[in-house]
Every structure is written in structure tokens, then in C-alpha cells.
Design a protein around this motif. Structure first.
Motif, PDB file in Angstrom:
ATOM      1  N   UNK A   1       0.887  -1.166   0.000  1.00  0.00           N
ATOM      2  CA  UNK A   1       0.000   0.000   0.000  1.00  0.00           C
ATOM      3  C   UNK A   1       0.921   1.211   0.000  1.00  0.00           C
ATOM      4  N   UNK A   2       0.913   1.995  -1.053  1.00  0.00           N
ATOM      5  CA  UNK A   2       1.943   3.022  -1.216  1.00  0.00           C
ATOM      6  C   UNK A   2       1.747   4.204  -0.260  1.00  0.00           C
ATOM      7  N   UNK A   3       0.514   4.514   0.099  1.00  0.00           N
ATOM      8  CA  UNK A   3       0.231   5.605   1.035  1.00  0.00           C
ATOM      9  C   UNK A   3      -1.119   5.328   1.698  1.00  0.00           C
ATOM     10  N   UNK A   4      -1.062   4.832   2.913  1.00  0.00           N
ATOM     11  CA  UNK A   4      -2.293   4.406   3.584  1.00  0.00           C
ATOM     12  C   UNK A   4      -3.244   5.589   3.785  1.00  0.00           C
ATOM     13  N   UNK A   5      -4.528   5.341   3.557  1.00  0.00           N
ATOM     14  CA  UNK A   5      -5.550   6.385   3.676  1.00  0.00           C
ATOM     15  C   UNK A   5      -6.175   6.347   5.067  1.00  0.00           C
ATOM     16  N   UNK A   6      -6.350   7.523   5.665  1.00  0.00           N
ATOM     17  CA  UNK A   6      -6.919   7.627   7.021  1.00  0.00           C
ATOM     18  C   UNK A   6      -8.281   6.954   7.091  1.00  0.00           C
ATOM     19  N   UNK A   7      -8.534   6.231   8.191  1.00  0.00           N
ATOM     20  CA  UNK A   7      -9.800   5.517   8.454  1.00  0.00           C
ATOM     21  C   UNK A   7     -10.048   4.350   7.497  1.00  0.00           C
ATOM     22  N   UNK A   8      -9.069   3.964   6.712  1.00  0.00           N
ATOM     23  CA  UNK A   8      -9.242   2.830   5.813  1.00  0.00           C
ATOM     24  C   UNK A   8      -9.299   1.548   6.629  1.00  0.00           C
ATOM     25  N   UNK A   9     -10.248   0.699   6.296  1.00  0.00           N
ATOM     26  CA  UNK A   9     -10.343  -0.624   6.907  1.00  0.00           C
ATOM     27  C   UNK A   9     -10.740  -1.609   5.829  1.00  0.00           C
ATOM     28  N   UNK A  10      -9.965  -2.643   5.653  1.00  0.00           N
ATOM     29  CA  UNK A  10     -10.285  -3.649   4.647  1.00  0.00           C
ATOM     30  C   UNK A  10      -9.527  -4.932   4.949  1.00  0.00           C
ATOM     31  N   UNK A  11      -9.957  -5.995   4.299  1.00  0.00           N
ATOM     32  CA  UNK A  11      -9.243  -7.271   4.362  1.00  0.00           C
ATOM     33  C   UNK A  11      -8.602  -7.506   3.001  1.00  0.00           C
ATOM     34  N   UNK A  12      -7.328  -7.841   2.996  1.00  0.00           N
ATOM     35  CA  UNK A  12      -6.610  -8.133   1.760  1.00  0.00           C
ATOM     36  C   UNK A  12      -6.394  -9.640   1.683  1.00  0.00           C
ATOM     37  N   UNK A  13      -6.888 -10.218   0.579  1.00  0.00           N
ATOM     38  CA  UNK A  13      -6.849 -11.658   0.385  1.00  0.00           C
ATOM     39  C   UNK A  13      -5.898 -12.011  -0.748  1.00  0.00           C
ATOM     40  N   UNK A  14      -5.035 -12.978  -0.484  1.00  0.00           N
ATOM     41  CA  UNK A  14      -4.138 -13.520  -1.492  1.00  0.00           C
ATOM     42  C   UNK A  14      -4.727 -14.837  -1.984  1.00  0.00           C
TER      43      UNK A  14
END
Lengths: 115, 110
Positions: free
Chosen positions: B78-91
């Protein structure tokens, strides 16, 4: 643009009933339709899949019914058990090459089975 | 059989921070994928790779970089995390049509 749509968003059934989860799609080129089951805190797991040449696929208590003309399919879970409570994703893809299959996912149906 | 391992399981970052997520698979599959899962929105493809050192953009690649330095591993930044971002990243990895998923990395940005 949502190419794969699922309904309902959430579903509650009693133990022993049949749960019916619906899915529709827009792209006529879609050929392969897997359903994934996801429990909280886990990744999705392939549950059952159908190809567009078939109109029905059965695996134990899980059955997919497929209507190519209407671009609709449904997942039927017979004799629902509390352990079936999970989120179910319908997905679709075109004919896969040997190396790549791009799946388009629906937004999911959250199923609760009440004892 | 095989398994997909994702690290870390939970990741908390600060706004603007660069964050890296890692994925390993022992299926010996050629193709690997990164998806983002937001509540109520299904899974959206960020990047995929059909072989070592190959990278292909998915539908949601803006704001992300990826790296496939060997067949068994696939990293997402993630090149620049965004404030209040919430997510699940699945491989995931695949053979033919069938994709197999890891347990996910849950990202929270403060």
C-alpha cells in the motif's frame, strides 16, 4: 458497474430448512460459476461450481441450478445446519486460459441458520 | 494439498505510511492474485501475476504496488495508507479455473 449481483443480502433460515441464494450476471461470455463459502476470520473456500453447459450441479446438500437464457443461477442448501452459517459469494469468469482465470465476485449473501 | 500463508494477520498503520503485505503458497501454482474485500462489496482484484517476475494490474491497482520475486511468494504494498481505511486483503493462487485463498490480512489505518 456490478456484473454479478446476489440476493438477498442476508438470509435467516431454521435448521433443517432449505436455504436459497440467488445470483444473476450480465456478461454473456461468462462460462464458469463458482460459489465460495467464507467463515468469519477466514478466506473464501470453493464450495461448488458449475459450467454454462450444465443446468444443475449437485454435491451432497449443495445444489446449483443454472438458467443460461435468463443469466441466473441459485445455490440451494438443503437440510441447513448451524455450521452452514457463513457468507456465500457467487462468482463468474470467462473461459480460462491455462494460466489465468479472472473471477468477478458478487457482493455476498450472509446466511444464518437458527437451531 | 497445499496452503496459502499471509503475514501479518493484522496490520495497523498511520495515514500516509507505506505498508507491505506478504503471501506464500506451497501449491506450486503459477498464478497468484491480490484482492481487497470491503464489507458488503465482495472481492475486487488489485494485482495478479501469472509467473515469477510478471505483474498485471487488476481493477483496483491505483495506490498499490506488487512484487513477485519467486514462484511461491507474492507481496503487495500500500503506497500511502488512507486515514480511516479498513479492509481485508486476500491472497489467492490458482490452477485453471480454481482459485484458493489465504486467510487474509486485516488492515486498519489510524
Amino acid at each position: 458497474q456490478q456484473q454479478v449481483r446476489q440476493s438477498p443480502q442476508s438470509l435467516t433460515v431454521w435448521e433443517g430448512e432449505t436455504a436459497i441464494l440467488n445470483c444473476s450476471y450480465e456478461n454473456s461470455a461468462f462460462d464458469y460459476f463458482p460459489w465460495y463459502q467464507q467463515f468469519p476470520g477466514e478466506g473464501p473456500a470453493l464450495l461448488i461450481a458449475i459450467r454454462s453447459v450444465s443446468d444443475k450441479k449437485e454435491d451432497g446438500r449443495f445444489t446449483i441450478f443454472f438458467n443460461k437464457r435468463e443469466k441466473k443461477l441459485s445455490l440451494h442448501i438443503t437440510d441447513s445446519q448451524p455450521g452452514d452459517s457463513a457468507t456465500y459469494f457467487c462468482a463468474a469468469s470467462g473461459i480460462a486460459s491455462s494460466s489465468f482465470s479472472k473471477l468477478v465476485f458478487g457482493q455476498g449473501t450472509s446466511l444464518s441458520v437458527v437451531p | 494439498g497445499g496452503i496459502i500463508t499471509q503475514t501479518p494477520k493484522f496490520l495497523i498503520g498511520q495515514e500516509g505510511q507505506k505498508l507491505t503485505l506478504k503471501c506464500q503458497q506451497n501449491f506450486n501454482h503459477d498464478t497468484m492474485y491480490w484482492y481487497r474485500q470491503d464489507s458488503g462489496k465482495g472481492l475486487r482484484l488489485i494485482y495478479y501475476s501469472i509467473t515469477e517476475n510478471d505483474l498485471q494490474k487488476g481493477d483496483l491497482s491505483e495506490g498499490y504496488d506488487a512484487s513477485r520475486e519467486k514462484k511461491s511468494s507474492f507481496s503487495l504494498t500500500v503506497t500511502s495508507a488512507q486515514k480511516n481505511e479498513m479492509a481485508v486483503f486476500l491472497c489467492a493462487s490458482s490452477i485453471g479455473d480454481e482459485q484458493y485463498f489465504g486467510p487474509g490480512t486485516r488492515l486498519t489505518v489510524l
